[in-house]
Motif scaffolding. Structure first.
Motif, PDB file in Angstrom:
ATOM      1  N   LEU A  21       0.820  -1.205   0.000  1.00  0.00           N
ATOM      2  CA  LEU A  21       0.000   0.000   0.000  1.00  0.00           C
ATOM      3  C   LEU A  21       0.860   1.264   0.000  1.00  0.00           C
ATOM      4  O   LEU A  21       0.459   2.308  -0.520  1.00  0.00           O
ATOM      5  CB  LEU A  21      -0.942   0.002   1.209  1.00  0.00           C
ATOM      6  N   GLU A  22       2.054   1.173   0.572  1.00  0.00           N
ATOM      7  CA  GLU A  22       2.972   2.317   0.585  1.00  0.00           C
ATOM      8  C   GLU A  22       3.799   2.405  -0.695  1.00  0.00           C
ATOM      9  O   GLU A  22       4.596   3.333  -0.864  1.00  0.00           O
ATOM     10  CB  GLU A  22       3.905   2.210   1.792  1.00  0.00           C
ATOM     11  N   GLY A  23       3.636   1.433  -1.600  1.00  0.00           N
ATOM     12  CA  GLY A  23       4.393   1.432  -2.850  1.00  0.00           C
ATOM     13  C   GLY A  23       5.833   1.036  -2.675  1.00  0.00           C
ATOM     14  O   GLY A  23       6.693   1.395  -3.487  1.00  0.00           O
ATOM     15  N   ASN A  24       6.118   0.257  -1.625  1.00  0.00           N
ATOM     16  CA  ASN A  24       7.504  -0.065  -1.302  1.00  0.00           C
ATOM     17  C   ASN A  24       7.748  -1.573  -1.242  1.00  0.00           C
ATOM     18  O   ASN A  24       8.649  -2.028  -0.544  1.00  0.00           O
ATOM     19  CB  ASN A  24       7.886   0.574   0.042  1.00  0.00           C
ATOM     20  N   ALA A  25       6.975  -2.357  -1.979  1.00  0.00           N
ATOM     21  CA  ALA A  25       7.083  -3.813  -1.908  1.00  0.00           C
ATOM     22  C   ALA A  25       7.637  -4.380  -3.203  1.00  0.00           C
ATOM     23  O   ALA A  25       7.468  -3.806  -4.280  1.00  0.00           O
ATOM     24  CB  ALA A  25       5.723  -4.430  -1.614  1.00  0.00           C
TER      25      ALA A  25
END
Length: 468
Positions: free
Chosen positions: A15-19
């Motif tokens: 969801l934070e765009g960090n995966a």
């Protein structure tokens, strides 16, 4: 680590765009792609490489060196022929990958299963492709080569021998540098690996050399040996090795657990949004439609949702959706927490005009989609569905939500389709948020006290939202 911890940590990173996702050979096995041992078995016999040698890249090295039996050229053609002959198609695990909304998908697999499952993604195979990776859409980075099944050729020759592994940083410096940078800056989920997979070396190497900087950030799912044997002891030592290097391990008993895990991750990575369905229309209990029947239930539900400003509410603007959402909107206006973008009503422009609204709240969205398409597209972006009474159309929406794995919370005491769904699951309440539902909470959904039923619905909504 615990299953729910993995779902929440990786889900939040998405969801934070960090995966980032790293897919190993395990996901391809169910599609019929041969294992490493199968790929090398025939040539291993021809080249008389002893079975006692368990280092498979080294086995490939000795096959490569045996020019009497074709050397490297035969090795590559043999692997290509086996993969093409398998004619694999994406499994359910592959088809869930695009629903995870991960921008970077790394893989050591030669097959094209991920590309087929995520057709909109860019694919980086050659070193120059690394320079074109952006954030606009998902990218599949194929580290170890790739086949072109339809043309029976290699798009990029495979990394297969021990020498290929040892010279990787020199031969493919951009790819390796990008992987190191991603490992340091993103949260990785390594999926489809095992300690018998030679490519586990990549994870172990990253963990040992970079682990002190990313403690507890990355995760992997590994199957534990069934029995207490020497292999089980070796497995435990390797797990401890990974965890001490900053990679948390979720251990599973069977690979069948992967699909349910991915389904939970898909739900967890959707927006924190609730679809509200229902109306005053009767269900199987008959009777004349009477809006007053649902108003007290809608108001009770709205009262418990007012403070959840991080949750979004969406509906087709029907009686239940309008009554709940408008009540929430009025209260949030008074408390200065109102955000119209978090409260949406969807209408089909080609239908008759939408029902008259007593006030202007939230955001109205008009679409040309047919009802089933519209509801399906909304449910694909929801974690939960709240149902208040309703008739046949509500029952259809419940079925569409079930197909998409959306957590369904029915106010059973309101009657209609909500009660029908509740009764169908009274003996065994459905899982919500990856966890069992308490029988007492499910029972309270049928309380004739509005506040009690609403509080039970609130507890189950929190569970469906993965908030514990």
């Amino acid at each position: 680590m615990e299953r729910l911890d993995l779902i929440n940590i990786f889900g939040e990173a998405v969801l934070e765009g960090n995966a980032a996702l790293f897919v190993g050979a395990g996901l391809s096995l169910d599609a019929g792609v041969p294992t490493w041992s199968d790929l090398l078995a025939e040539l291993r016999g021809d080249c008389e490489v002893p079975e006692e040698l368990t280092d498979l890249p080294l086995v490939a090295e000795y096959i490569d060196a045996d020019v009497r039996h074709g050397g490297r050229d035969r090795l590559e053609h043999h692997i290509l022929d086996l993969i093409v002959a398998a004619n694999p198609t994406p499994t359910e695990s592959h088809l869930l990958i695009p629903k995870l909304r991960v921008k970077e998908i790394w893989t050591t697999n030669y097959d094209e299963l991920i590309e087929q499952a995520v057709p909109a993604a860019a694919v980086a195979i050659e070193e120059p492709d690394i320079q074109s990776i952006g954030s606009a859409k998902a990218t599949i980075i194929k580290m170890h080569g790739s086949v072109v099944t339809a043309e029976r050729r290699w798009a990029k020759q495979p990394v297969i021998t021990r020498s290929d592994y040892e010279s990787y940083e020199v031969d493919r410096p951009r790819t390796w540098s990008l992987l190191r940078a991603a490992y340091l800056s993103r949260t990785f989920l390594f999926l489809g690996f095992s300690f018998t997979d030679p490519n586990i070396e990549i994870l172990l190497r990253l963990a040992r050399t970079l682990g002190t900087h990313v403690h507890d950030r990355h995760m992997t799912v590994l199957r534990r040996p069934a029995e207490q044997t020497t292999q089980r002891r070796l497995h435990d030592l390797r797990v401890n090795d990974l965890e001490s290097s900053g990679v948390r391990v979720l251990q599973i008993d069977d690979f069948d657990e992967i699909v349910p895990l991915l389904n939970d991750l898909v739900r967890r990575t959707r927006p924190p949004r609730i679809f509200i369905s229902g109306s005053q229309n009767p269900g199987a209990d008959g009777g004349e439609p009477n809006r007053d029947v649902i108003v007290p239930w809608c108001q009770a539900v709205a009262n418990v949702l007012i403070g959840e400003t991080g949750w979004e509410l969406t509906s087709l603007g029907g009686p239940a959706g309008w009554d709940v959402t408008s009540s929430v909107a009025l209260a949030r206006r008074a408390e200065a927490t109102y955000d119209p973008n978090a409260l949406t009503f969807h209408f089909r422009a080609k239908e008759d005009a939408p029902p008259p609204m007593e006030m202007r709240v939230g955001t109205a969205v008009y679409t040309d989609l047919a009802r089933e398409q519209l509801v399906g597209s909304l449910l694909d972006e929801c974690r939960a569905m709240l149902v208040i009474r309703g008739g046949q159309r509500t029952a259809e929406e419940i079925a569409w939500a079930q197909d998409r794995g959306v957590g369904i919370i029915p106010i059973a005491a309101s009657g209609g389709a909500a009660r029908d769904y509740w009764l169908a699951h009274a003996g065994a309440p459905p899982m919500l948020g990856g966890q069992p539902v308490q029988a007492t909470t499910w029972a309270n959904l049928d309380s004739d006290q509005h506040a009690v039923a609403a509080r039970a619905a609130y507890e189950l909504l929190k569970q469906a939202m993965y908030r514990y």
